[in-house]
Structure formats: C-alpha cells, structure tokens
Motif scaffolding. Structure first.
Motif, PDB file in Angstrom:
ATOM      1  N   LYS A 276      52.558 -27.360  40.309  1.00 37.80           N
ATOM      2  CA  LYS A 276      51.103 -27.322  40.087  1.00 37.80           C
ATOM      3  C   LYS A 276      50.501 -28.721  40.138  1.00 37.80           C
ATOM      4  O   LYS A 276      49.448 -28.937  40.740  1.00 37.80           O
TER       5      LYS A 276
ATOM      6  N   VAL B 263      50.557 -30.091  43.782  1.00 36.17           N
ATOM      7  CA  VAL B 263      49.537 -29.414  44.579  1.00 36.17           C
ATOM      8  C   VAL B 263      48.149 -29.912  44.211  1.00 36.17           C
ATOM      9  O   VAL B 263      47.318 -30.166  45.089  1.00 36.17           O
TER      10      VAL B 263
ATOM     11  N   LYS C  26      51.850 -20.465  49.123  1.00 37.14           N
ATOM     12  CA  LYS C  26      51.068 -20.890  50.291  1.00 37.14           C
ATOM     13  C   LYS C  26      50.914 -22.408  50.345  1.00 37.14           C
ATOM     14  O   LYS C  26      50.572 -22.962  51.389  1.00 37.14           O
ATOM     15  N   ASP C  27      51.175 -23.080  49.235  1.00 33.40           N
ATOM     16  CA  ASP C  27      51.035 -24.531  49.166  1.00 33.40           C
ATOM     17  C   ASP C  27      52.335 -25.270  49.468  1.00 33.40           C
ATOM     18  O   ASP C  27      52.368 -26.492  49.447  1.00 33.40           O
ATOM     19  N   ILE C  28      53.403 -24.520  49.743  1.00 35.88           N
ATOM     20  CA  ILE C  28      54.676 -25.152  50.089  1.00 35.88           C
ATOM     21  C   ILE C  28      54.689 -25.373  51.593  1.00 35.88           C
ATOM     22  O   ILE C  28      54.751 -24.430  52.380  1.00 35.88           O
ATOM     23  N   GLU C  29      54.607 -26.635  51.962  1.00 35.22           N
ATOM     24  CA  GLU C  29      54.507 -27.021  53.368  1.00 35.22           C
ATOM     25  C   GLU C  29      55.867 -26.997  54.068  1.00 35.22           C
ATOM     26  O   GLU C  29      55.972 -26.581  55.220  1.00 35.22           O
TER      27      GLU C  29
ATOM     28  N   HIS D 163      48.110 -33.602  45.747  1.00 31.52           N
ATOM     29  CA  HIS D 163      48.338 -33.810  47.178  1.00 31.52           C
ATOM     30  C   HIS D 163      47.902 -32.641  48.066  1.00 31.52           C
ATOM     31  O   HIS D 163      47.923 -32.773  49.289  1.00 31.52           O
ATOM     32  N   GLY D 164      47.583 -31.503  47.474  1.00 28.81           N
ATOM     33  CA  GLY D 164      47.179 -30.347  48.263  1.00 28.81           C
ATOM     34  C   GLY D 164      48.325 -29.483  48.748  1.00 28.81           C
ATOM     35  O   GLY D 164      48.211 -28.275  48.841  1.00 28.81           O
ATOM     36  N   LYS D 165      49.440 -30.089  49.076  1.00 25.83           N
ATOM     37  CA  LYS D 165      50.644 -29.386  49.544  1.00 25.83           C
ATOM     38  C   LYS D 165      51.866 -30.007  48.863  1.00 25.83           C
ATOM     39  O   LYS D 165      51.835 -31.155  48.432  1.00 25.83           O
TER      40      LYS D 165
ATOM     41  N   ASN E 143      54.480 -36.049  47.379  1.00 27.30           N
ATOM     42  CA  ASN E 143      54.391 -34.590  47.439  1.00 27.30           C
ATOM     43  C   ASN E 143      55.750 -33.926  47.688  1.00 27.30           C
ATOM     44  O   ASN E 143      55.828 -32.749  47.951  1.00 27.30           O
TER      45      ASN E 143
ATOM     46  N   TYR F  91      51.568 -20.302  44.332  1.00 28.02           N
ATOM     47  CA  TYR F  91      51.690 -21.608  44.980  1.00 28.02           C
ATOM     48  C   TYR F  91      52.526 -21.546  46.254  1.00 28.02           C
ATOM     49  O   TYR F  91      52.703 -22.562  46.921  1.00 28.02           O
TER      50      TYR F  91
ATOM     51  N   ARG G 187      56.316 -30.289  49.198  1.00 25.84           N
ATOM     52  CA  ARG G 187      57.526 -30.104  49.991  1.00 25.84           C
ATOM     53  C   ARG G 187      58.691 -30.044  49.006  1.00 25.84           C
ATOM     54  O   ARG G 187      58.764 -30.880  48.102  1.00 25.84           O
TER      55      ARG G 187
END
Length: 117
Positions: A34, A37, A71-74, A40-42, A11, A69, A44
């Motif tokens: 995309k 995400v 909000k999906d950047i951890e 892996h859901g998130k 990820n 996306y 980096r």
C-alpha cells in the motif's frame, strides 16, 4: 516466514518465503505494498522460495486484502525450483495483471536485473 530482502528499493519489494507464513507477516506485506503504491503508483515484487509455504487461515484471509492492489503490480519475479515456479505463477496469473516471469534459483541475479529494468 516471509522475510523482506534488503535489496528492494523504491517501487521494488523483495521477499524470501520459507515454511509457514503468518497473518502478521502478510499484514506487514500488505501495508508495505500500500505504501509503495501510494508513493510510486506501481509496485514490482520479487519473491524467492524453495518450497510451497504453509499459509494459515488468518494469513490467507489477510492475503485477500491484497487483491485490490493486484492491478498495481507492474512486474512479479518468482525465483525458485521449477515445480514451485509453476505453483507460484498460476497463483500470480490469477491475481496479477502485470508481467510475471519465473527464474530458477541460479538465475537470481538475472531476476533482479529484470525486476529493476
């Protein structure tokens, strides 16, 4: 130029930014984010840059497609000169809800440890 770095796995996506970023490069980045995400859901991100990139209008429009996306950047690690770090971090703060940390170029290995931890 937006060049994907081979060190990124799972990820973690890593890129080096130089000079001008094209619409196609941003579209490729968008697709890669995309896919990560979805799997892996998130995601980096580690971005290494030594100058503020020249972003054409088409690339900027394509870049806005990444906004959903954000909000999906951890975690987002920015590696480069201090003045560039301020610019990149202010952009990241506006778009990314995850942790953002900047590193001087000499701290490249430390940035990798942080992004992967």
């Amino acid at each position: 130029m937006l060049k994907r770095l081979d060190e990124g796995t799972g990820n973690v996506l890593a890129y080096e930014v130089k000079e001008r970023i094209t619409e196609k490069e941003v579209a490729n980045l968008s697709q890669e984010v995309k896919e990560v995400v979805a799997e892996h859901g998130k995601v980096r991100l580690l971005v290494r840059m030594n100058e503020i990139p020249n972003v054409g209008f088409g690339a900027l429009a394509e870049r806005l497609k990444l906004a959903p996306y954000a909000k999906d950047i951890e975690r987002y690690a920015i590696v480069g000169d201090a003045s560039l770090l301020e610019w990149a971090q202010s952009l990241g703060d506006a778009l990314i809800s995850g942790e953002i940390k900047h590193f001087e170029d000499l701290q490249y290995e430390e940035a990798w440890r942080w992004i992967q931890s």
